[in-house]
Design an enzyme around this catalytic site. Structure first.
Site, PDB file in Angstrom:
ATOM      1  N   TRP A  75      25.033   7.603 -14.899  1.00 35.23           N
ATOM      2  CA  TRP A  75      24.117   6.486 -15.097  1.00 35.23           C
ATOM      3  C   TRP A  75      23.468   6.623 -16.466  1.00 35.23           C
ATOM      4  O   TRP A  75      22.990   7.694 -16.837  1.00 35.23           O
ATOM      5  CB  TRP A  75      23.059   6.529 -13.992  1.00 35.23           C
ATOM      6  CG  TRP A  75      22.042   5.451 -14.013  1.00 35.23           C
ATOM      7  CD1 TRP A  75      22.249   4.108 -14.193  1.00 35.23           C
ATOM      8  CD2 TRP A  75      20.637   5.616 -13.810  1.00 35.23           C
ATOM      9  NE1 TRP A  75      21.048   3.440 -14.113  1.00 35.23           N
ATOM     10  CE2 TRP A  75      20.037   4.336 -13.873  1.00 35.23           C
ATOM     11  CE3 TRP A  75      19.810   6.720 -13.577  1.00 35.23           C
ATOM     12  CZ2 TRP A  75      18.673   4.130 -13.713  1.00 35.23           C
ATOM     13  CZ3 TRP A  75      18.449   6.506 -13.413  1.00 35.23           C
ATOM     14  CH2 TRP A  75      17.885   5.219 -13.486  1.00 35.23           C
ATOM     15  N   ASP A  82      21.041  13.260  -6.928  1.00 32.67           N
ATOM     16  CA  ASP A  82      20.527  11.907  -7.101  1.00 32.67           C
ATOM     17  C   ASP A  82      21.117  11.097  -5.950  1.00 32.67           C
ATOM     18  O   ASP A  82      22.334  10.877  -5.905  1.00 32.67           O
ATOM     19  CB  ASP A  82      20.964  11.331  -8.458  1.00 32.67           C
ATOM     20  CG  ASP A  82      20.331   9.975  -8.737  1.00 32.67           C
ATOM     21  OD1 ASP A  82      20.461   9.489  -9.869  1.00 32.67           O
ATOM     22  OD2 ASP A  82      19.709   9.395  -7.814  1.00 32.67           O
ATOM     23  N   LYS A 111      18.268   0.237  -3.228  1.00 28.21           N
ATOM     24  CA  LYS A 111      19.454  -0.468  -2.738  1.00 28.21           C
ATOM     25  C   LYS A 111      19.535  -0.515  -1.228  1.00 28.21           C
ATOM     26  O   LYS A 111      19.740  -1.576  -0.648  1.00 28.21           O
ATOM     27  CB  LYS A 111      20.732   0.187  -3.280  1.00 28.21           C
ATOM     28  CG  LYS A 111      20.993  -0.089  -4.740  1.00 28.21           C
ATOM     29  CD  LYS A 111      20.273   0.903  -5.627  1.00 28.21           C
ATOM     30  CE  LYS A 111      20.669   0.737  -7.076  1.00 28.21           C
ATOM     31  NZ  LYS A 111      19.776   1.541  -7.944  1.00 28.21           N
TER      32      LYS A 111
END
Lengths: 457, 459
Positions: B188, B269, B305
């Site tokens: 990311w 993560d 999300k």
């Protein structure tokens, strides 16, 4: 013993299942846990030793509790009926209950009815919020707004906005120092420390007068290196409650201008200090009028009671809109690796309240009520102190100070006594939060202050 | 001291010049004034950047920053007037109708909160909402996790995944002896920035293999085995962003063995628990394997999300420690990182999460809605794959259905991406990543056309 074991464990490779010596300090690894998650032969429960036995964080020491927020923790632990929490600056009603403003409840109901989505805000926050927050602070017809010269970024209440500004100062003004008042809000130093901005103090509180050491303040600001960032409390100075007069503000502006310093306002109480939003913005608007480029951190924790929603803003007034655009882009670059984009809920509440004339008026009324209650409490406390204290000490500073806090002049030992004997919780610097005081408890508090002041050295 | 005196000297002519310039209507900037330079030719030529705010700006040296590469995609998309434009940039779920989605169970939770008179807005503790923290730890580690039962886990509420990573990174920079973090290549876009600003030094390990469009496992192991003892290793718990390529469970086990034998510190993560496979437990397997061996690790959790709480910024940082005593001390130090950053976290999102997680029926409703989202994405993958096959688009596109999670690493290059944006109004990040969540049955054909054109016309 522990370190010997640790070195044995460290030198053990993981490839073999080496049983550790007796009295090993391992926790958990030997137990056979029937963990239903791990089924099948693709993966088996590992019960053998991990190569490092001692935590890699073994050397981490216990940090002391936060001097301000830790007070509430201690208060909660106290079982005495007479206890009083005058620690953190959160408004309480006369019944000493937390208060959610009516306009806030209305705004939240509206938001729910509208069924708004929860998409990411842009890095700079909610546009509608940024617009109203700058207008509220500077006045919608202010030239800096008309000319597009203010870079506004939604921040995580006052703290987060201050931190973004400090990070910006560190990156773009690496040689510059911050000047903070002595005393100031305890977290200011932490913010500058963590942002790696060096700071020094300017005199502010005069214990002899329990008022402003104006000459000391001006002298110290003058003595600082040119181009320092001077942290000023826009109104309702925290912790003292002592604000400069308009004439004093002009002179402060003079010396800041002379030294090419940059004013950096912390505005956490707009509307909450005097009850009037415009009156409380006086100092900021004065400096803007005089043409300074400056920074202003805003918070809606107190004036809209949105403490836990973490809503505020950092505003940077620049000499041109081009500079404002560039500054805004760099503030975004600092926010992105900190939290990506700010929380939407509080921002929408503010935008709805300030953006709707009816809600805005209602807010002003509620704010006047809150500020009014604090003024009443100040009055009662002053009366109680004056009546009960036979020493002739002048307690009028309670009336002269403004905002949520009063600097009692009590020192640490005396403040400790307030807690130990009287179960009154306050910060060790002698600061009490009047927002946590009810009229009915003023007498008790007066007794405690008089006792601590006179009987504790 | 010398500098201060110099600035005092420079300040004076600067101010006078500035005043003069203003009267003349001249744009004066001390930094560029040749008068200044000649006045002090023998000394430092560059005046203080904070000098002369009259007539010039103290912000003269502040340059315009470029738009954030990921969030900038949406900015560009919004500017495009084309009716066929598709936003496959940022990873935010869209419905089949292309609309953002607020989960039904989230609305219910909000309704409860708004109607609850005891729900106030007082400051949360620095570490956040206690219920939220406990429930989050249980969600990711499993309710019966020995680490939780032994009180070896400290969990603090943070601002979504980003905030959790930043707070964790700052903590490690202050308290961990080794300040290097290894991040996968690619990862990311915000990861390196977060960790650099946190005070860590960032290195990479091989991850993606462009030739197979899968995992470069051999090089991954080689790179990590060369890492110094104590180095931190960032691992995507599931649904690797941007590639969608995850290790198999066997590979995870090998990674775990290597990390433990080398004494490396894993930092997970976890932004897609439940969103990747549709199953919350399955998506937490990798983390739970590591916790099960008794070792230490950090985990950054995000509810952006999987609960659709993007803008509320809800997440948690958990640090699994060797002992309860260490966990207590670690938590106290985390508070010192958080307090000067934002004092305490925002209440709204965390309250929603806690309300849902602690209620059996709401929790169940959540898992159903979550699975529906994950399933729709899996359907989009299949549809896109089929569409490319139908068009006879050259190349092997099976990675579209092999990769997992919100994103597909298409393998398209920068030029191809630029072409697709220009000619087909497809908005995506320049590394070839597309957000499957932004696709619908209606837009799949258009995307397939765009990919086909890009692959056949641009090499």
């Amino acid at each position: 013993m522990a370190s010997a074991l640790a070195s044995v464990a460290l030198s053990t490779t993981f490839a073999r299942a080496v049983p550790l010596p007796e009295n090993s300090m391992r926790i958990g690894a030997e137990k056979k846990h029937d963990n239903p998650l791990f089924k099948g032969k693709a993966f088996r429960r590992v019960s053998m030793a991990v190569s490092v036995n001692v935590s890699r964080f073994e050397g981490v020491t216990m940090a002391p509790p936060d001097p301000i927020l830790g007070v509430s923790e201690a208060f909660r632990a106290d079982t005495n009926d007479l206890k009083l929490n005058l620690g953190v600056g959160a408004y309480r009603t006369e019944e000493l209950q937390p208060y959610v403003l009516n306009v806030v409840k209305k705004a939240e109901k509206l938001m729910l009815e509208r069924g708004e989505n929860k998409e990411y805000l842009p890095i700079e926050g909610l546009a509608a919020f940024n617009k109203v927050t700058a207008e509220l602070l500077f006045g919608a017809d202010n030239s800096v707004i008309q000319e597009g010269r203010v870079a506004t970024i939604q921040g995580l209440s006052g703290t987060g906005s201050l931190r973004l500004a400090a990070a910006f100062i560190h990156r773009y003004f690496p040689d510059a120092k911050a000047l903070i008042s002595s005393p100031t809000w305890g977290n200011h130093k932490n913010i500058f420390n963590d942002a790696r901005v060096p700071w020094s103090e300017y005199r502010y509180y005069d214990p002899r007068t329990v008022g402003l050491d104006f000459d000391g303040m001006v002298a110290d600001i003058k003595a600082a290196p040119d181009g320092s960032f001077v942290l000023l409390h826009g109104c309702a100075h925290n912790p003292t409650g002592i604000d400069p007069t308009p004439e004093q503000w002009e002179k402060i502006a003079d010396v800041i201008q002379e030294k090419n310093h940059i004013p950096f306002f912390d505005v956490a109480y707009q509307g909450f200090a005097s009850g009037s939003l415009d009156a409380d913005a006086y100092s900021v608007r004065l400096f803007v009028r005089r043409g300074f480029e400056l920074l202003v951190a805003q918070s809606y924790s107190k004036n809209l009671g949105l403490y836990a929603e973490r809503i505020g803003a950092i505003n940077v007034v620049c000499s041109s809109s081009d500079a404002g655009t560039r500054v805004k882009s760099q503030l975004k670059r600092l926010a992105r690796p900190m939290y990506s984009n700010p929380p939407v809920h509080g921002a929408r509440i503010v935008a709805n309240v300030v953006g709707d004339p009816n809600l805005f008026n209602e807010w002003k009324q509620e704010m006047e009520l809150m500020a009014g209650r604090i003024k009443n409490v100040r009055q009662r406390l002053y009366e109680n102190l004056s009546e009960k204290d036979k020493s002739g000490k002048d307690w009028s500073f309670v009336l002269k100070q403004i905002g949520m806090f009063s600097y009692t002049g009590l020192h640490k030992a005396q403040s400790d006594h307030m807690t130990d004997k009287w179960h009154i919780y306050m910060t060790k610097d002698g600061r009490i939060s009047l927002a946590g005081l009810s009229l009915s408890k003023c007498e008790y508090l007066a007794d405690a202050i008089i006792d601590s002041f006179h009987n504790v050295d | 001291m010398g500098d201060a005196n110099l600035r005092a000297e420079l300040g004076s002519p600067g101010r006078r010049l500035g005043t003069l310039a203003r009267h003349l209507g001249v744009d004066y900037s001390p930094a560029s004034s040749s008068l200044m330079a000649s006045h002090n030719a023998s000394e430092i030529v560059t005046p203080s950047p904070t000098a002369g705010s009259y007539g010039g700006s103290v912000f003269t040296n502040v340059v315009q920053a470029p738009e954030d590469p990921i969030l900038g995609v949406t900015v560009a998309y919004n500017k495009d007037p084309s009716p066929v434009k598709v936003n496959l940039g940022v990873g935010a779920y869209r419905t089949e109708e292309g609309k953002p989605l607020v989960l039904n169970v989230v609305r219910r939770a909000e309704q409860l909160l708004v109607n609850d008179p005891s729900h106030v807005k007082e400051y949360l503790p620095i570490t956040g909402l206690a219920d939220f923290n406990k429930l989050s730890a249980k969600l990711i580690f499993g309710a019966d996790s020995p680490a939780i039962q032994e009180n070896r886990v400290t969990t603090v509420q943070c601002l979504s995944g980003t905030g959790s990573l930043r707070v964790g990174g700052e903590f490690l920079a202050r308290h961990h002896h080794e300040h290097t973090i290894y991040i996968p290549q690619p990862t990311w876009g915000n990861h390196p920035k977060v960790f650099t600003l946190a005070g860590l030094s960032v290195k990479t390990y091989h991850y993606y293999d462009p030739t197979t469009r899968g995992l470069n496992f051999k090089s991954l192991l080689e790179d990590l085995s060369k890492a110094p003892r104590g180095a931190i290793v960032l691992l995507h718990a599931c649904a690797h962003n941007p590639t969608g390529v995850d290790p198999t469970l066997d590979q995870w086990e090998q990674i775990r063995l290597l990390i433990r034998s080398k004494g490396l510190l894993p930092f997970f993560d976890s932004a897609y628990q439940g969103f990747a496979s549709g199953n919350l437990e399955a998506d937490a397997q990798s983390i739970r394997m590591f916790v099960a061996d008794g070792g230490e690790c950090l985990t950054a959790q995000s509810y952006a999300k999987n609960m659709g709480l993007y803008g509320e910024r809800v997440g948690a940082l958990s640090i699994v420690c060797k002992s309860a005593d260490v966990a207590v001390r670690v938590e106290s130090q985390l508070k010192l990182v958080i307090r000067p950053m934002y004092s305490n976290p925002p209440i709204h999102g965390a309250s929603i999460v806690a309300t849902i997680l602690k209620d059996r029926e709401m929790y169940h409703e959540w898992t159903v809605e979550l699975k529906a989202m994950a399933d729709r994405i899996i359907r989009m993958r299949q549809q896109l794959f089929d569409a490319l096959r139908t068009r006879g688009t050259p190349g092997d596109w099976s990675h579209i259905i092999k990769q997992i999670g919100m994103f597909t690493f298409t393998g398209l290059n920068r030029e191809q991406v630029t072409f697709m944006t220009k000619e087909y109004h497809i908005y995506m990040t320049s590394d070839g990543r597309i957000s499957m969540a932004g696709l619908s049955s209606k837009t799949v054909p258009h995307l397939a056309d765009a990919i086909h054109a890009a692959v056949t016309r641009i090499k």
